[in-house]
Design a protein around this motif. Sequence first.
Motif, PDB file in Angstrom:
ATOM      1  N   THR A   1      17.725  17.841  11.256  1.00  0.00           N
ATOM      2  CA  THR A   1      17.445  17.635  12.678  1.00  0.00           C
ATOM      3  C   THR A   1      16.986  16.196  12.928  1.00  0.00           C
ATOM      4  OG1 THR A   1      16.852  19.959  12.941  1.00  0.00           O
ATOM      5  CG2 THR A   1      16.085  18.455  14.644  1.00  0.00           C
ATOM      6  N   MET A   2      16.139  15.671  12.040  1.00  0.00           N
ATOM      7  CA  MET A   2      15.694  14.279  12.194  1.00  0.00           C
ATOM      8  C   MET A   2      16.853  13.307  12.018  1.00  0.00           C
ATOM      9  SD  MET A   2      11.851  14.012  10.605  1.00  0.00           S
ATOM     10  CE  MET A   2      12.074  14.922   9.101  1.00  0.00           C
ATOM     11  N   VAL A   3      17.719  13.570  11.055  1.00  0.00           N
ATOM     12  CA  VAL A   3      18.876  12.689  10.840  1.00  0.00           C
ATOM     13  C   VAL A   3      19.789  12.708  12.056  1.00  0.00           C
ATOM     14  CG1 VAL A   3      20.984  12.386   9.467  1.00  0.00           C
ATOM     15  CG2 VAL A   3      18.804  12.764   8.324  1.00  0.00           C
ATOM     16  N   SER A   4      20.064  13.877  12.602  1.00  0.00           N
ATOM     17  CA  SER A   4      20.944  13.942  13.772  1.00  0.00           C
ATOM     18  C   SER A   4      20.291  13.267  14.975  1.00  0.00           C
ATOM     19  CB  SER A   4      21.345  15.387  14.091  1.00  0.00           C
ATOM     20  OG  SER A   4      20.236  16.142  14.494  1.00  0.00           O
ATOM     21  N   GLY A   5      18.980  13.445  15.141  1.00  0.00           N
ATOM     22  CA  GLY A   5      18.268  12.742  16.212  1.00  0.00           C
ATOM     23  C   GLY A   5      18.293  11.240  16.007  1.00  0.00           C
ATOM     24  N   GLY A   6      18.198  10.804  14.759  1.00  0.00           N
ATOM     25  CA  GLY A   6      18.272   9.382  14.441  1.00  0.00           C
ATOM     26  C   GLY A   6      19.632   8.803  14.746  1.00  0.00           C
ATOM     27  N   PHE A   7      20.690   9.542  14.416  1.00  0.00           N
ATOM     28  CA  PHE A   7      22.034   9.072  14.754  1.00  0.00           C
ATOM     29  C   PHE A   7      22.203   8.961  16.262  1.00  0.00           C
ATOM     30  CE2 PHE A   7      23.608  10.455  10.436  1.00  0.00           C
ATOM     31  CZ  PHE A   7      23.931   9.173  10.020  1.00  0.00           C
ATOM     32  N   ALA A   8      21.650   9.932  16.991  1.00  0.00           N
ATOM     33  CA  ALA A   8      21.730   9.868  18.453  1.00  0.00           C
ATOM     34  C   ALA A   8      21.012   8.617  18.965  1.00  0.00           C
ATOM     35  CB  ALA A   8      21.113  11.128  19.071  1.00  0.00           C
ATOM     36  N   CYS A   9      19.882   8.263  18.350  1.00  0.00           N
ATOM     37  CA  CYS A   9      19.164   7.043  18.753  1.00  0.00           C
ATOM     38  C   CYS A   9      19.990   5.799  18.457  1.00  0.00           C
ATOM     39  CB  CYS A   9      17.824   6.945  18.028  1.00  0.00           C
ATOM     40  SG  CYS A   9      16.599   8.134  18.609  1.00  0.00           S
ATOM     41  N   LEU A  10      20.687   5.780  17.325  1.00  0.00           N
ATOM     42  CA  LEU A  10      21.534   4.634  16.991  1.00  0.00           C
ATOM     43  C   LEU A  10      22.677   4.481  17.993  1.00  0.00           C
ATOM     44  CD1 LEU A  10      21.699   5.017  13.102  1.00  0.00           C
ATOM     45  CD2 LEU A  10      20.403   3.327  14.410  1.00  0.00           C
ATOM     46  N   VAL A  11      23.286   5.598  18.355  1.00  0.00           N
ATOM     47  CA  VAL A  11      24.359   5.549  19.363  1.00  0.00           C
ATOM     48  C   VAL A  11      23.771   5.093  20.696  1.00  0.00           C
ATOM     49  CG1 VAL A  11      26.013   6.942  20.667  1.00  0.00           C
ATOM     50  CG2 VAL A  11      25.784   7.278  18.197  1.00  0.00           C
ATOM     51  N   HIS A  12      22.606   5.610  21.047  1.00  0.00           N
ATOM     52  CA  HIS A  12      21.948   5.219  22.297  1.00  0.00           C
ATOM     53  C   HIS A  12      21.644   3.717  22.317  1.00  0.00           C
ATOM     54  CE1 HIS A  12      19.324   5.357  25.785  1.00  0.00           C
ATOM     55  NE2 HIS A  12      18.368   4.770  25.067  1.00  0.00           N
ATOM     56  N   ALA A  13      21.297   3.161  21.171  1.00  0.00           N
ATOM     57  CA  ALA A  13      21.033   1.719  21.108  1.00  0.00           C
ATOM     58  C   ALA A  13      22.289   0.927  21.465  1.00  0.00           C
ATOM     59  CB  ALA A  13      20.552   1.338  19.708  1.00  0.00           C
ATOM     60  N   LEU A  14      23.435   1.419  21.048  1.00  0.00           N
ATOM     61  CA  LEU A  14      24.700   0.727  21.334  1.00  0.00           C
ATOM     62  C   LEU A  14      25.182   0.982  22.757  1.00  0.00           C
ATOM     63  CD1 LEU A  14      26.572   1.472  17.998  1.00  0.00           C
ATOM     64  CD2 LEU A  14      25.668  -0.738  18.743  1.00  0.00           C
TER      65      LEU A  14
END
Length: 92
Positions: A37-50
Motif C-alpha cells: 500500500t505504501m509503495v502504490s501510494g508512493g508511485f501515485a505521489c511520483l506521478v502526481h509530481a510529474l
Amino acid sequence: MEPRMTAPIDRWFAEHPRSVGESYAEHFRVALRFGLTMVSGGFACLVHALVPALFERTGSGTVKRLYAEMTARQPDLRPAHEDPCWRPEYEI
C-alpha cells in the motif's frame, strides 16, 4: 538447554510478531499489505509530481488510512509525535 542458533532465529523472525500478538504468518500478511500500500501510494505521489492534476489526494489518503489502521491495531500506543525520541535534536 536449547541450541544457540534458536535465539537469533527467534529474535529475527518471531520476537516482534509475538510482541504484537501475531504469528509470523499473520504478521507477514499484514506487513506485506502495508508495504504494498505504501509503495502504490508512493508511485501515485511520483506521478502526481510529474502531472499535478493526477492523484491529487492519493498520497495523503494512503497515509491517513494506514495511520488510522495502525493506531486501531495498537490502541495503547502513544502517538509518535508525542514520543520524545521522535523529536528532532535540532531545528534549522
